[in-house]
Scaffold this active site. Structure first.
Site, short mmCIF file in Angstrom:
data_model
loop_
_atom_site.label_atom_id
_atom_site.label_comp_id
_atom_site.label_asym_id
_atom_site.label_seq_id
_atom_site.Cartn_x
_atom_site.Cartn_y
_atom_site.Cartn_z
N CYS A 2 -59.76 22.67 -12.18
CA CYS A 2 -59.43 23.63 -13.14
C CYS A 2 -58.12 23.38 -13.98
O CYS A 2 -57.29 22.52 -13.41
CB CYS A 2 -59.33 24.97 -12.90
SG CYS A 2 -60.81 25.46 -11.63
N ARG A 27 -59.77 16.46 -16.28
CA ARG A 27 -59.57 17.00 -15.03
C ARG A 27 -60.86 17.55 -14.59
O ARG A 27 -61.17 17.65 -13.42
CB ARG A 27 -58.72 18.12 -14.80
CG ARG A 27 -57.22 17.60 -15.25
CD ARG A 27 -56.42 19.10 -15.09
NE ARG A 27 -56.28 19.77 -13.87
CZ ARG A 27 -55.51 19.53 -13.19
NH1 ARG A 27 -54.34 18.79 -13.08
NH2 ARG A 27 -55.68 20.28 -11.79
N TRP A 73 -63.59 24.64 -13.24
CA TRP A 73 -64.42 23.67 -12.42
C TRP A 73 -64.91 24.42 -11.27
O TRP A 73 -64.28 24.91 -10.45
CB TRP A 73 -63.86 22.58 -12.06
CG TRP A 73 -64.30 21.54 -11.39
CD1 TRP A 73 -64.80 20.30 -12.12
CD2 TRP A 73 -64.52 21.12 -10.03
NE1 TRP A 73 -65.28 19.32 -11.38
CE2 TRP A 73 -65.24 19.82 -9.97
CE3 TRP A 73 -64.17 21.76 -9.00
CZ2 TRP A 73 -65.53 19.35 -8.79
CZ3 TRP A 73 -64.74 21.08 -7.42
CH2 TRP A 73 -65.34 19.83 -7.51
N ASN A 99 -56.10 28.57 -11.01
CA ASN A 99 -56.64 27.48 -10.44
C ASN A 99 -56.22 27.63 -9.10
O ASN A 99 -55.05 28.15 -8.55
CB ASN A 99 -55.45 26.29 -10.82
CG ASN A 99 -55.93 25.43 -12.12
OD1 ASN A 99 -56.70 26.29 -12.94
ND2 ASN A 99 -55.34 24.50 -12.69
N GLY A 100 -57.17 27.06 -7.97
CA GLY A 100 -57.19 27.10 -6.83
C GLY A 100 -58.34 27.99 -6.04
O GLY A 100 -59.35 28.02 -6.67
N GLU A 483 -62.62 -0.90 -3.88
CA GLU A 483 -62.27 -0.46 -4.93
C GLU A 483 -63.18 -0.65 -6.11
O GLU A 483 -63.74 0.44 -6.95
CB GLU A 483 -60.84 -0.56 -5.36
CG GLU A 483 -60.28 -0.40 -6.82
CD GLU A 483 -60.09 1.31 -6.86
OE1 GLU A 483 -60.19 1.92 -6.09
OE2 GLU A 483 -59.74 1.79 -7.83
N LYS A 487 -65.17 1.99 -8.45
CA LYS A 487 -65.10 2.01 -10.07
C LYS A 487 -66.50 1.99 -10.33
O LYS A 487 -66.76 2.44 -11.50
CB LYS A 487 -64.32 0.72 -10.28
CG LYS A 487 -62.95 0.65 -10.29
CD LYS A 487 -62.04 1.70 -11.24
CE LYS A 487 -61.73 2.95 -10.58
NZ LYS A 487 -61.05 3.39 -9.63
N GLU A 490 -68.58 5.54 -9.41
CA GLU A 490 -68.05 7.01 -9.98
C GLU A 490 -68.13 6.95 -11.38
O GLU A 490 -68.59 8.09 -11.94
CB GLU A 490 -66.39 6.89 -9.49
CG GLU A 490 -65.33 6.21 -10.12
CD GLU A 490 -64.21 6.34 -9.70
OE1 GLU A 490 -63.65 7.58 -9.50
OE2 GLU A 490 -63.17 5.37 -9.85
N HIS A 506 -75.55 -6.99 9.67
CA HIS A 506 -75.61 -5.77 10.81
C HIS A 506 -76.36 -4.64 10.00
O HIS A 506 -76.26 -3.48 10.71
CB HIS A 506 -74.56 -5.14 11.26
CG HIS A 506 -73.80 -6.36 12.18
ND1 HIS A 506 -74.29 -6.64 13.48
CD2 HIS A 506 -72.65 -7.30 12.17
CE1 HIS A 506 -73.55 -8.04 13.81
NE2 HIS A 506 -72.58 -8.20 13.03
N LYS A 604 -60.14 14.70 -11.97
CA LYS A 604 -58.82 13.62 -11.83
C LYS A 604 -57.93 14.13 -10.61
O LYS A 604 -57.60 13.08 -9.92
CB LYS A 604 -58.28 13.64 -13.12
CG LYS A 604 -57.08 12.76 -13.01
CD LYS A 604 -57.36 11.40 -13.47
CE LYS A 604 -56.48 10.43 -13.27
NZ LYS A 604 -56.71 9.19 -12.91
C1 G6P Z 1 -59.73 11.60 -7.49
C2 G6P Z 1 -59.67 10.74 -8.47
C3 G6P Z 1 -59.45 9.37 -8.03
C4 G6P Z 1 -58.25 9.39 -7.06
C5 G6P Z 1 -58.29 10.45 -5.86
C6 G6P Z 1 -56.89 10.69 -5.40
O1 G6P Z 1 -60.76 11.66 -6.68
O2 G6P Z 1 -60.68 10.77 -9.31
O3 G6P Z 1 -59.05 8.30 -8.84
O4 G6P Z 1 -57.88 8.22 -6.73
O5 G6P Z 1 -58.33 11.61 -6.62
O6 G6P Z 1 -56.00 11.32 -5.98
P1 G6P Z 1 -54.56 11.00 -6.28
O7 G6P Z 1 -54.05 11.74 -7.27
O8 G6P Z 1 -53.98 11.72 -4.73
O9 G6P Z 1 -54.12 9.61 -6.29
#
Ligand code: G6P
Length: 609
Positions: A2, A27, A73, A99-100, A483, A487, A490, A506, A604
């Site tokens: 949120c 976010r 959210w 939020n929370g 990574e 990428k 996601e 395996h 985010k």
């Molecule tokens: C979310 C974001 C990722 C990020 C992860 C950790 O999943 O979409 O891009 O790597 O959180 O977030 P942070 O702010 O702790 O790096």
């Protein structure tokens, strides 16, 4: 997660709130709402995109100069208008955004029912709203008393903004374990869960601590502790410039941020070096602290965890320090074995990820020193860690991280090089060679961006309809495969897996069919031939093989398509090989017509467990 905004000042609040909410869209959210106070408080909410809320209010005359807004959210209750914030207490006395998560909301619901309150939504937030109202009326001691009594009664995490019917020119806020900043300029006072929401208006902010409350008047902010005593705070300046949170002509934030990497990587290197030597003085880490370190535990989530996987290879190989890396949500419940000479490194762009924050606290409770690699200044993780290394990526808006990831890699290189030097695992010449080579990384990233985009666009258009993809490599190439795979999946929703090449036989190799996309990363000299022979194995089973390798390497016997990156020191290849992988994720998603900056279901910054 949120987002929250609020404004109290001279201007019409509606525009500032909607603008702020639009900057928080990244976010992730599924409904939005605002409350504006003119004479009365009016609340407007809509399911779905912010444009639905804008449509709803387009013919209204909203002249109020005080208001709060929210993008939700869903956690408790489905995303619909009733569950959207702001929530209003039964008789309209309290209006609130949150939020929370309130963990004991069920018990509090029973308490409210016993006092004849009714609840209309399925949210914990409505419970919180009415609980504040309950204490406000029971003790009749005003907003700060009602908020403080509520804070000690609820369990969970929250950042709240509240308007009380009987206090027309005030917004009240409070927080625990959920981000919030408060801004001020000559036009009024602002609040937000995230800096980009208010950066256009002011870069002067206050940081509100856990279990503190504040009253935002039109020209000042007053902070209170849990006893109701006034707390003095200083306005701090945020060094991010406004344009860094705008698209500036790029089609999406993700591609803009990919292109910003040469610059932010350079800035981060510069902030951690001085006269061509590594300088960690800003982090608070001293030579004696480093000498004491016997082992390292790196803890993070998502892409930051992948930086940790890269760093693990480098700390062990270069500095010969035993290193473990763990996902924060696992670490916090694992009961890890740490000793007084362990250094726990938490990596986090936002500095607010709930699991990473909890892991940090867990480590501190065990009496272990903690170092945070964080991008957002003043964030919870930055404030609570013993040492802080700030990356200088600037605001990152696209949900899929790119530039923050690249700056976190630099942070781990500088730590590993310095630790290696202090622990006498490398000589001065090699130390200098590493720094000289690290200084070249920004230019080399630029070169990749300039030279490779067209080829990657071609790959993207050929593979935009695939269902699966595999990323393979060994050692640091495996770390970066993780990574690359994230990428892609996601943002494009294509199922993708990263595998250590040696592990293929395996299991994964049984999934390879004609034209399955396999992206092999082969930059590590010592294991180069081994990775290539794994690629031959998948190719002979029909895979379409893309190889990311170093300029001059001949991979023609195995590659259907080759992506060449410039030569560098073996430890720094992740910084270069990740760039084409980011571009592959981006361009495949764009060619599928998906919203690359805001992938479905993702946020985010994940501020709840
Ligand atoms: C979310 C974001 C990722 C990020 C992860 C950790 O999943 O979409 O891009 O790597 O959180 O977030 P942070 O702010 O702790 O790096």
């Amino acid at each position: 997660m949120c987002g929250i905004v609020g404004y109290n000042g001279k201007e019409k609040a509606v525009n500032i709130l909607l603008d702020g909410l639009s900057r928080l869209e990244y976010r992730g959210y599924d409904s939005a709402g605002i409350a504006i106070r003119d004479k009365e408080i009016e609340v407007f909410k809509a399911k779905g995109k912010l444009s639905n809320l804008k449509d709803k209010i387009k013919d209204k005359k909203l002249n109020g100069t005080c208001g709060i807004g929210h993008t939700r959210w869903a956690t408790h209750g489905e995303p619909n208008e009733t569950n959207a914030h702001p929530h209003v207490s039964n008789d309209g006395n309290v209006t609130l955004v949150h939020n929370g998560i309130i963990e004991n909301y069920q018990e509090l619901t029973q308490k409210l029912f016993r006092h004849d309150y009714k609840l209309f939504s399925e949210t914990d937030t409505e419970v919180l709203t009415n609980l504040i109202d309950y204490y406000y009326k029971k003790y009749k001691m005003g907003p700060i008393d009602a908020i403080n009594r509520t804070m000690v009664r609820v369990r969970g995490s929250y950042a709240i903004a509240v308007m009380f019917k009987e206090y027309p020119d005030e917004i009240w806020v409070a927080r625990k374990d959920s981000p919030m900043i408060i801004g001020q300029d000559s036009n009024g006072t602002y609040l937000a869960s995230d800096v980009p929401a208010i950066l256009k208006y002011t870069n002067k902010v206050y940081y509100i601590d856990n279990m503190e409350a504040a009253c935002l008047k039109k020209d000042k902010v007053i902070f209170y502790d849990l006893n109701g005593d006034v707390v003095k705070k200083e306005l701090k300046e945020i060094k991010w410039d406004v344009s860094s949170a705008e698209k500036e002509g790029f089609e999406h934030f993700m591609i803009k941020e990919i292109n910003e990497q040469p610059e932010v990587v350079k800035k981060t290197i510069n902030s951690l070096t001085n006269n061509n030597k590594i300088d960690l003085s800003k982090t608070g880490l001293k030579e004696e602290d480093i000498k004491r370190i016997k082992d390292i535990y790196i803890v993070a989530c998502g892409s930051a965890y992948h930086v940790g996987v890269c760093a693990q290879y480098i700390f062990e190989d270069l500095a010969r320090i035993p290193t473990k890396v763990d996902i924060a949500s696992e670490f916090r419940y694992r009961k890890p074995i740490l000793n007084k000479n362990t250094l726990v490194i938490i990596i986090s762009q936002s500095g607010e990820t709930a699991d990473s924050l909890a892991a940090l606290r867990e480590a501190k409770n065990m009496g272990v020193k903690t170092l945070a690699i964080v991008n957002v200044v003043g964030s919870s993780i930055a404030r609570e860690a013993d040492y802080v290394l700030y990356t200088l990526a600037g605001p990152e808006i696209a949900v899929a991280t790119t530039k923050a990831f690249s700056t976190q890699l630099i942070a781990s290189y500088t730590l590993a090089i310095e630790f290696a030097k202090i622990k006498k695992k490398i000589n001065n010449n090699y130390y200098q060679e590493l720094i000289n080579e690290m200084n070249q990384i920004p230019e080399k990233i630029k070169e990749i961006l300039n030279n490779l985009t067209t080829n990657i666009q071609k790959i993207a258009s050929k593979f935009s309809n695939i269902k699966d993809a595999f990323y393979i490599g060994r050692g640091l190439d495996y770390a970066i495969s993780l990574e690359g795979s994230l990428k892609l999946k996601e943002v494009s929703y294509i199922h993708s897996e990263a595998y250590a090449s040696g592990e293929l036989k395996h299991g994964t190799i049984s999934l390879i069919e004609d034209n399955t996309l396999v992206i092999g990363i082969a930059t590590q000299e010592e294991i180069f031939e081994k990775t290539i022979s794994n690629l031959v194995e998948v190719k002979s089973r029909g895979a379409y093989v893309v190889v990311v390798t170093i300029n001059g390497k001949d991979v023609s016997k195995v590659a259907n398509n080759t992506i060449m990156i410039p030569e560098t020191n073996k430890y720094f290849y992740p910084s270069l090989s990740v760039i084409p992988l980011q571009l592959i994720g981006y361009y495949i998603t764009v060619s599928k017509g998906l919203d690359v900056d805001k992938p479905r279901n993702l946020a985010k910054s994940v501020t709840v467990e």
